[in-house]
Motif scaffolding. Structure first.
Motif, PDB file in Angstrom:
ATOM      1  N   MET A   1       0.830  -1.198   0.000  1.00 42.22           N
ATOM      2  CA  MET A   1       0.000   0.000   0.000  1.00 42.22           C
ATOM      3  C   MET A   1       0.872   1.258   0.000  1.00 42.22           C
ATOM      4  SD  MET A   1      -3.222   1.063   0.343  1.00 42.22           S
ATOM      5  CE  MET A   1      -4.139   2.421   0.930  1.00 42.22           C
ATOM      6  N   SER A   4       2.467   1.771  -3.295  1.00 46.85           N
ATOM      7  CA  SER A   4       1.489   2.253  -4.270  1.00 46.85           C
ATOM      8  C   SER A   4       1.285   3.754  -4.137  1.00 46.85           C
ATOM      9  CB  SER A   4       0.146   1.547  -4.092  1.00 46.85           C
ATOM     10  OG  SER A   4       0.260   0.183  -4.366  1.00 46.85           O
ATOM     11  N   TYR A   8       1.734   6.598  -6.925  1.00 47.24           N
ATOM     12  CA  TYR A   8       0.654   7.540  -7.258  1.00 47.24           C
ATOM     13  C   TYR A   8       1.105   8.988  -7.047  1.00 47.24           C
ATOM     14  CZ  TYR A   8      -2.263   3.339  -6.989  1.00 47.24           C
ATOM     15  OH  TYR A   8      -2.798   2.097  -7.164  1.00 47.24           O
ATOM     16  N   ALA A  23      -4.881   8.332  -7.051  1.00 43.87           N
ATOM     17  CA  ALA A  23      -5.253   7.138  -6.282  1.00 43.87           C
ATOM     18  C   ALA A  23      -6.708   6.755  -6.531  1.00 43.87           C
ATOM     19  CB  ALA A  23      -5.010   7.369  -4.796  1.00 43.87           C
ATOM     20  N   ALA A  24      -7.592   7.740  -6.630  1.00 40.44           N
ATOM     21  CA  ALA A  24      -9.008   7.457  -6.910  1.00 40.44           C
ATOM     22  C   ALA A  24      -9.165   6.844  -8.294  1.00 40.44           C
ATOM     23  CB  ALA A  24      -9.839   8.730  -6.797  1.00 40.44           C
ATOM     24  N   ASN A  27      -7.928   3.283  -8.179  1.00 38.27           N
ATOM     25  CA  ASN A  27      -8.933   2.444  -7.540  1.00 38.27           C
ATOM     26  C   ASN A  27     -10.029   2.047  -8.526  1.00 38.27           C
ATOM     27  OD1 ASN A  27     -10.214   1.174  -5.233  1.00 38.27           O
ATOM     28  ND2 ASN A  27     -11.693   2.853  -5.339  1.00 38.27           N
ATOM     29  N   ASP A  28     -10.477   3.017  -9.320  1.00 33.31           N
ATOM     30  CA  ASP A  28     -11.523   2.736 -10.309  1.00 33.31           C
ATOM     31  C   ASP A  28     -11.056   1.720 -11.344  1.00 33.31           C
ATOM     32  OD1 ASP A  28     -13.188   4.533  -9.027  1.00 33.31           O
ATOM     33  OD2 ASP A  28     -12.774   6.176 -10.435  1.00 33.31           O
ATOM     34  N   LEU A  30      -8.530  -0.438 -11.106  1.00 33.58           N
ATOM     35  CA  LEU A  30      -8.267  -1.739 -10.487  1.00 33.58           C
ATOM     36  C   LEU A  30      -9.564  -2.492 -10.206  1.00 33.58           C
ATOM     37  CD1 LEU A  30      -5.400  -0.630  -8.081  1.00 33.58           C
ATOM     38  CD2 LEU A  30      -5.164  -2.153 -10.060  1.00 33.58           C
ATOM     39  N   ARG A  31     -10.583  -1.776  -9.766  1.00 33.58           N
ATOM     40  CA  ARG A  31     -11.887  -2.410  -9.523  1.00 33.58           C
ATOM     41  C   ARG A  31     -12.523  -2.915 -10.818  1.00 33.58           C
ATOM     42  NH1 ARG A  31     -15.670  -0.269  -5.048  1.00 33.58           N
ATOM     43  NH2 ARG A  31     -14.295  -0.390  -3.259  1.00 33.58           N
ATOM     44  N   SER A  39      -3.460  -0.215 -15.264  1.00 28.00           N
ATOM     45  CA  SER A  39      -4.112   0.906 -14.583  1.00 28.00           C
ATOM     46  C   SER A  39      -3.290   2.180 -14.699  1.00 28.00           C
ATOM     47  CB  SER A  39      -4.348   0.584 -13.110  1.00 28.00           C
ATOM     48  OG  SER A  39      -5.288  -0.454 -12.981  1.00 28.00           O
TER      49      SER A  39
END
Length: 88
Positions: A1, A4, A8, A23-24, A27-28, A30-31, A39
């Motif tokens: 983490m 990462s 970022y 980071a947001a 996250n999108d 990666l999800r 990513s």
């Protein structure tokens, strides 16, 4: 983490964005099922695309007659709906 966040943070500096924005976005992506390398590419490309679109829209609307009650934000949110409301 922690690694990462360092990545970022570095990406954010390179792109002139905040670490939180990068980071947001990560996250999108990666999800959505993309791996870290994919990513990273998608973050850079999508953020550049957004900047290009914003620049284009600002230049375009500065050079086109636009009735006073229309604002660029209206078109960026939902252009078809706004056009329909005004012209149909």
């Amino acid at each position: 983490m922690k690694d990462s966040l360092k990545v970022y943070n570095q990406m954010a500096k390179e792109m002139g964005k905040t670490t939180q924005e990068v980071a947001a976005a990560a996250n999108d992506w990666l999800r959505a099922g993309y791996n870290a390398e994919e990513s990273a590419k998608l973050i850079k490309n999508s953020m550049q695309f957004c900047e290009d679109i914003d620049k284009f829209c600002n230049e375009y609307f500065d050079n086109v007659f636009v009735p006073q009650d229309i604002y660029i934000q209206d078109f960026l949110v939902c252009p078809k709906q706004k056009i329909a409301e005004l012209y149909l």
